[in-house]
Write a protein that holds these residues in place. Structure first.
Motif, mmCIF file in Angstrom:
data_model
loop_
_atom_site.group_PDB
_atom_site.id
_atom_site.type_symbol
_atom_site.label_atom_id
_atom_site.label_comp_id
_atom_site.label_asym_id
_atom_site.label_seq_id
_atom_site.Cartn_x
_atom_site.Cartn_y
_atom_site.Cartn_z
ATOM 1 N N LEU A 33 38.574 26.409 51.131
ATOM 2 C CA LEU A 33 37.446 25.652 51.662
ATOM 3 C C LEU A 33 36.581 25.034 50.570
ATOM 4 C CD1 LEU A 33 36.395 28.009 54.582
ATOM 5 C CD2 LEU A 33 37.791 25.952 54.678
ATOM 6 N N ASP A 34 37.120 24.946 49.352
ATOM 7 C CA ASP A 34 36.396 24.237 48.302
ATOM 8 C C ASP A 34 37.179 22.975 47.942
ATOM 9 O OD1 ASP A 34 38.541 25.268 46.916
ATOM 10 O OD2 ASP A 34 37.367 26.760 45.823
ATOM 11 N N ALA A 35 36.900 22.396 46.804
ATOM 12 C CA ALA A 35 37.500 21.101 46.470
ATOM 13 C C ALA A 35 38.950 21.195 46.029
ATOM 14 C CB ALA A 35 36.674 20.415 45.387
ATOM 15 N N CYS A 36 39.444 22.412 45.807
ATOM 16 C CA CYS A 36 40.821 22.596 45.336
ATOM 17 C C CYS A 36 41.499 23.638 46.214
ATOM 18 C CB CYS A 36 40.820 23.040 43.871
ATOM 19 S SG CYS A 36 42.461 23.096 43.112
ATOM 20 N N GLY A 90 44.364 19.000 56.821
ATOM 21 C CA GLY A 90 44.357 20.130 57.741
ATOM 22 C C GLY A 90 43.338 21.198 57.415
ATOM 23 N N ILE A 91 42.497 20.969 56.398
ATOM 24 C CA ILE A 91 41.478 21.936 55.987
ATOM 25 C C ILE A 91 40.109 21.287 56.135
ATOM 26 C CG2 ILE A 91 40.617 23.371 54.099
ATOM 27 C CD1 ILE A 91 43.452 23.257 52.914
ATOM 28 N N VAL A 92 39.229 21.899 56.924
ATOM 29 C CA VAL A 92 37.900 21.335 57.148
ATOM 30 C C VAL A 92 37.026 21.592 55.928
ATOM 31 C CG1 VAL A 92 35.851 21.361 58.609
ATOM 32 C CG2 VAL A 92 38.113 21.673 59.626
ATOM 33 N N GLN A 93 36.556 20.514 55.304
ATOM 34 C CA GLN A 93 35.742 20.603 54.102
ATOM 35 C C GLN A 93 34.319 20.148 54.395
ATOM 36 O OE1 GLN A 93 36.969 21.841 51.283
ATOM 37 N NE2 GLN A 93 39.001 22.087 52.178
ATOM 38 N N ALA A 94 33.446 20.302 53.403
ATOM 39 C CA ALA A 94 32.071 19.834 53.537
ATOM 40 C C ALA A 94 32.074 18.347 53.875
ATOM 41 C CB ALA A 94 31.308 20.081 52.238
#
Length: 370
Positions: A91-94, A106-110
């Protein structure tokens, strides 16, 4: 032979190994994983978890040397990796695959309300191509924090007809699961008519679930049932309605009613694909914990908060929990009351309690003053 170890960076430490007989003869003898340039078909990818490249070698002791292998998660950006932040957080930038996160992965980010892993979506998709909840119809209502989309269908229908109508609206739609008073308050902002929700106890009488199969949970502990509900009148009331007028009190309330014969409007809800939510197993937002289940007694409540003595829920280290009150059955320390607990229980005719069972110290083992 010898002792094989593991270094702090999780690579093999061969310093304690000795060469087996035949090591160095340029042949793979029994018991040798390698010899010189012969690696027995092994590669960095086959012997190092999440290897992204590098060169596997063989030590003079005929042990595979992985020091030249590159591994995703080691904190160094190696060839074949877009990034490497040295952690296992997606859930971070990497990501844990050492790739930069983008809308559509497919990953919910900020900044994203959803991410269904699709590079492009049509106007009717629950998640738009820019990873925002697609809730743009004239009758749609987008929750500002959860990104859940709600729609009310007004024709009075049975519960079964209501559910079918919601599901026909598109992917992700079903009868609403109202899991908190805040969610009910949001819904009441656009509906003043009585509506079906997804709540029901069709499978097991008295055990309510949501239409989606999710456990019946309500983060504010007690759902706002009408004071005499659920009552299962005549043995055929198994589906839950929300009445904004509360029937006669003016206070919104839940009622169980006949699923087949009673008819009211439908409240539909759509959860955006991959949207973070309490009980998804990932700690996000204001959550103190998230163990992925709806159990309240395991240290993490169904509201994704850490359980503490006095919250009204019996946690794993508590004998009881009286919500902060001292009662006949539970102390303020969340322990069953009894002589020797250090708390004077007037209701138990104790005149003292010094927390021990020693006689002659002013308070007897029976918690009576000596």
């Amino acid at each position: 032979m010898g002792a094989l170890g593991c270094r702090a960076d999780c690579t093999l430490d061969v310093a304690g190994c000795s060469a087996p007989a035949g090591c160095g003869n340029g042949q793979l003898d029994p018991g040798e994983p390698c010899d010189g340039s012969l690696l027995g078909g092994a590669t960095c990818a086959s012997v190092v978890v999440k290897a992204t490249g590098g060169e596997l070698a063989c030590t003079p002791q005929c042990v595979l040397d992985v020091s030249g292998c590159h591994r995703c998660g080691d904190g160094a950006v190696n060839p074949g990796e877009e990034c490497d932040d040295g952690n296992v957080n997606d859930l971070d930038a990497c990501t844990t695959a050492c790739a930069r996160t983008t809308c559509g992965d497919g990953i919910v980010q900020a900044g994203e309300q959803c991410d269904d892993g699709a590079a492009s979506n049509g106007d009717t998709s629950p998640c738009s191509s820019d990873c925002q909840a697609n809730c743009q119809g004239p009758d749609d209502h987008l929750h500002p924090t959860t990104a859940h989309c709600y729609r009310r269908l007004d024709p009075p229908v049975s519960w079964y007809q209501a559910r079918a109508a919601c599901q026909k609206l598109g992917s992700g739609y079903d009868l609403a699961a109202l899991e908190s008073q805040a969610e009910i308050d949001f819904v009441l902002g656009f509906t003043t008519v009585r509506v079906w929700t997804g709540g029901n106890d069709l499978r097991t009488e008295g055990t309510f679930v949501w239409a989606t199969g999710e456990p019946w949970t309500y983060v504010d502990k007690t759902p706002p049932w009408k004071h005499y509900e659920p009552d299962n009148t005549d043995g055929n009331e198994h589906c839950v309605t929300l009445w904004p007028d509360g029937l006669d009190s003016g206070t919104p309330a839940l009622f169980d009613l006949p699923c087949h014969t009673f008819r009211v409007a439908s409240l539909c809800e759509r959860v955006p694909a991959s949207a973070p939510r309490c009980r998804d197993g990932k700690v996000t937002g204001t959550e103190a914990c998230d163990d992925g289940n709806a159990a309240d007694q395991d240290g993490c409540t169904n509201a994704c908060q850490t359980g503490v003595c006095g919250d009204g829920t019996v946690g794993p280290d508590e004998e009881c929990d009286g919500a902060g009150a001292e009662t006949l059955t539970c102390t303020v320390l969340c322990r069953r009351p009894g002589c020797g607990d250090g708390i004077v229980q007037d209701e138990r005719d104790e005149t003292c309690d010094d927390g021990n069972a020693l006689p002659g110290d002013g308070c007897s083992p029976l918690c009576l003053k000596e």
